[in-house]
Write a protein that holds these residues in place. Structure first.
Motif, PDB file in Angstrom:
ATOM      1  N   SER A 149      -7.688  30.360 -34.711  1.00  0.00           N
ATOM      2  CA  SER A 149      -7.418  29.907 -36.077  1.00  0.00           C
ATOM      3  C   SER A 149      -7.299  31.144 -36.961  1.00  0.00           C
ATOM      4  O   SER A 149      -7.412  32.276 -36.489  1.00  0.00           O
ATOM      5  CB  SER A 149      -8.531  28.984 -36.564  1.00  0.00           C
ATOM      6  OG  SER A 149      -9.785  29.651 -36.488  1.00  0.00           O
TER       7      SER A 149
ATOM      8  N   ASP B 252      -8.758  32.896 -40.548  1.00  0.00           N
ATOM      9  CA  ASP B 252      -9.834  32.739 -41.539  1.00  0.00           C
ATOM     10  C   ASP B 252      -9.322  32.968 -42.965  1.00  0.00           C
ATOM     11  O   ASP B 252      -8.129  33.200 -43.184  1.00  0.00           O
ATOM     12  CB  ASP B 252     -11.043  33.626 -41.180  1.00  0.00           C
ATOM     13  CG  ASP B 252     -10.781  35.106 -41.373  1.00  0.00           C
ATOM     14  OD1 ASP B 252      -9.787  35.459 -42.044  1.00  0.00           O
ATOM     15  OD2 ASP B 252     -11.568  35.915 -40.856  1.00  0.00           O
ATOM     16  N   SER B 253     -10.249  32.886 -43.933  1.00  0.00           N
ATOM     17  CA  SER B 253      -9.844  32.944 -45.345  1.00  0.00           C
ATOM     18  C   SER B 253      -9.253  34.298 -45.733  1.00  0.00           C
ATOM     19  O   SER B 253      -8.581  34.413 -46.752  1.00  0.00           O
ATOM     20  CB  SER B 253     -11.045  32.623 -46.240  1.00  0.00           C
ATOM     21  OG  SER B 253     -12.075  33.547 -45.950  1.00  0.00           O
TER      22      SER B 253
ATOM     23  N   GLN C 205      -9.151  34.395 -35.651  1.00  0.00           N
ATOM     24  CA  GLN C 205     -10.476  34.058 -35.110  1.00  0.00           C
ATOM     25  C   GLN C 205     -10.232  33.223 -33.864  1.00  0.00           C
ATOM     26  O   GLN C 205      -9.571  32.190 -33.934  1.00  0.00           O
ATOM     27  CB  GLN C 205     -11.298  33.242 -36.121  1.00  0.00           C
ATOM     28  CG  GLN C 205     -11.635  33.979 -37.406  1.00  0.00           C
ATOM     29  CD  GLN C 205     -12.667  35.084 -37.205  1.00  0.00           C
ATOM     30  OE1 GLN C 205     -13.368  35.132 -36.191  1.00  0.00           O
ATOM     31  NE2 GLN C 205     -12.749  35.994 -38.162  1.00  0.00           N
TER      32      GLN C 205
ATOM     33  N   LYS D  16     -15.538  27.676 -38.128  1.00  0.00           N
ATOM     34  CA  LYS D  16     -14.174  27.263 -37.764  1.00  0.00           C
ATOM     35  C   LYS D  16     -13.743  26.034 -38.549  1.00  0.00           C
ATOM     36  O   LYS D  16     -12.572  25.871 -38.861  1.00  0.00           O
ATOM     37  CB  LYS D  16     -14.047  27.056 -36.248  1.00  0.00           C
ATOM     38  CG  LYS D  16     -14.676  25.795 -35.728  1.00  0.00           C
ATOM     39  CD  LYS D  16     -14.467  25.615 -34.262  1.00  0.00           C
ATOM     40  CE  LYS D  16     -15.398  26.419 -33.397  1.00  0.00           C
ATOM     41  NZ  LYS D  16     -16.849  26.322 -33.735  1.00  0.00           N
TER      42      LYS D  16
ATOM     43  N   LYS E 229     -14.521  25.227 -41.666  1.00  0.00           N
ATOM     44  CA  LYS E 229     -14.041  25.674 -42.986  1.00  0.00           C
ATOM     45  C   LYS E 229     -12.656  26.299 -42.860  1.00  0.00           C
ATOM     46  O   LYS E 229     -11.774  26.057 -43.678  1.00  0.00           O
ATOM     47  CB  LYS E 229     -15.017  26.698 -43.579  1.00  0.00           C
ATOM     48  CG  LYS E 229     -16.293  26.070 -44.072  1.00  0.00           C
ATOM     49  CD  LYS E 229     -17.089  27.042 -44.946  1.00  0.00           C
ATOM     50  CE  LYS E 229     -18.483  26.499 -45.220  1.00  0.00           C
ATOM     51  NZ  LYS E 229     -19.370  26.555 -44.054  1.00  0.00           N
ATOM     52  N   GLN E 230     -12.475  27.100 -41.799  1.00  0.00           N
ATOM     53  CA  GLN E 230     -11.172  27.756 -41.605  1.00  0.00           C
ATOM     54  C   GLN E 230     -10.064  26.717 -41.428  1.00  0.00           C
ATOM     55  O   GLN E 230      -8.996  26.833 -42.019  1.00  0.00           O
ATOM     56  CB  GLN E 230     -11.211  28.657 -40.368  1.00  0.00           C
ATOM     57  CG  GLN E 230     -12.062  29.898 -40.545  1.00  0.00           C
ATOM     58  CD  GLN E 230     -12.483  30.485 -39.200  1.00  0.00           C
ATOM     59  OE1 GLN E 230     -11.872  30.231 -38.180  1.00  0.00           O
ATOM     60  NE2 GLN E 230     -13.543  31.280 -39.223  1.00  0.00           N
TER      61      GLN E 230
ATOM     62  N   THR F 267      -8.884  24.981 -44.544  1.00  0.00           N
ATOM     63  CA  THR F 267      -8.022  25.800 -45.401  1.00  0.00           C
ATOM     64  C   THR F 267      -6.671  26.029 -44.736  1.00  0.00           C
ATOM     65  O   THR F 267      -5.631  26.009 -45.382  1.00  0.00           O
ATOM     66  CB  THR F 267      -8.691  27.175 -45.661  1.00  0.00           C
ATOM     67  OG1 THR F 267     -10.032  26.933 -46.036  1.00  0.00           O
ATOM     68  CG2 THR F 267      -7.988  27.941 -46.754  1.00  0.00           C
ATOM     69  N   SER F 268      -6.714  26.238 -43.446  1.00  0.00           N
ATOM     70  CA  SER F 268      -5.479  26.539 -42.712  1.00  0.00           C
ATOM     71  C   SER F 268      -5.491  25.749 -41.407  1.00  0.00           C
ATOM     72  O   SER F 268      -6.192  26.117 -40.463  1.00  0.00           O
ATOM     73  CB  SER F 268      -5.429  28.052 -42.445  1.00  0.00           C
ATOM     74  OG  SER F 268      -4.288  28.352 -41.722  1.00  0.00           O
TER      75      SER F 268
END
Ligand SMILES: Cc1cc2nc3c(=O)[nH]c(=O)nc-3n(C[C@H](O)[C@H](O)[C@H](O)COP(=O)(O)O)c2cc1C
Length: 179
Positions: free
Chosen positions: A32, A34-35, A40, A66, A68-69, A72-73
């Motif tokens: 994934s 991250d912000s 990651q 992960k 939270k990631q 967002t994405s």
């Protein structure tokens, strides 16, 4: 093998991996972003496969970084490698997180009978600094969440001394690629 047969074979191999703990595709790497836009990647267990809806499911702790990631994405990639097949499969997908609902309830009914239940009942979130006092108090509520990955593209690579092969499956578009 023609491309349509290959696509079916890949999905049946994924189904086998979901059912067979020893299958090399049982533990893909989930990548994934991250912000900060950094990659990651981590190993996960493939829990459920549905070729009809083109989805793959993974269980995780709803408090893990992960999650939270992915909120967002949602664009992810899952990378599978099988030494016995000599196949790599890179699956691009759109991730959705479910924290509650019938699917999560059903998953919890299954997980809570296994040693893995402790992971989802821990008072500490994954990645928290260890705190012994807190660690002693198990939580009453679980933090199991389901990552549902809807496949958008598959990149299949077969390694062989007779010649490598590569194919891309993107929706209804199937094509051979140069390896
Ligand atoms: C073989 C193996 C299987 C794993 N399976 C999972 C899994 O299914 N779900 C999960 O959340 N973490 C799983 N983990 C742990 C993750 O690799 C990772 O360390 C953890 O989830 C924290 O990731 P994050 O900080 O990016 O959220 C597994 C690790 C290994 C080595």
């Amino acid at each position: 093998m023609d491309l349509a047969t290959l696509a079916n074979t890949i999905w049946s191999e994924l189904s086998r991996a979901q059912a067979d703990r020893e299958h090399p595709w049982r533990t893909p790497v989930l990548a994934s972003v991250d912000s900060e836009g950094l990659p990651q990647a981590r190993s996960v267990v493939l829990r459920k496969v549905c070729s009809d809806t083109q989805t793959l499911q993974i269980y995780t702790d709803s408090r893990s970084p992960k999650v939270k990631q992915l909120q967002t994405s949602a664009q992810i990639q899952l990378v599978f490698w099988s030494r016995s097949l000599n196949w790599q499969l890179r699956v691009s997908a759109q991730a959705k997180i479910s924290r509650r609902g019938p699917d999560v309830d059903a998953a919890w009914q299954q997980v809570k009978q296994s040693p893995a239940r402790q992971d989802y009942l821990s008072p500490l979130a994954p990645g928290d600094t260890l705190d012994t006092e807190l660690h002693k108090k198990p939580s009453n509520t679980h933090h199991l969440a389901i990552i549902s990955a809807t496949v958008t593209k598959m990149d299949w690579l077969s390694l062989s001394p007779a010649g490598h092969q590569r194919a891309e499956i993107s929706g209804n578009t199937l094509r051979w690629l140069s390896p």
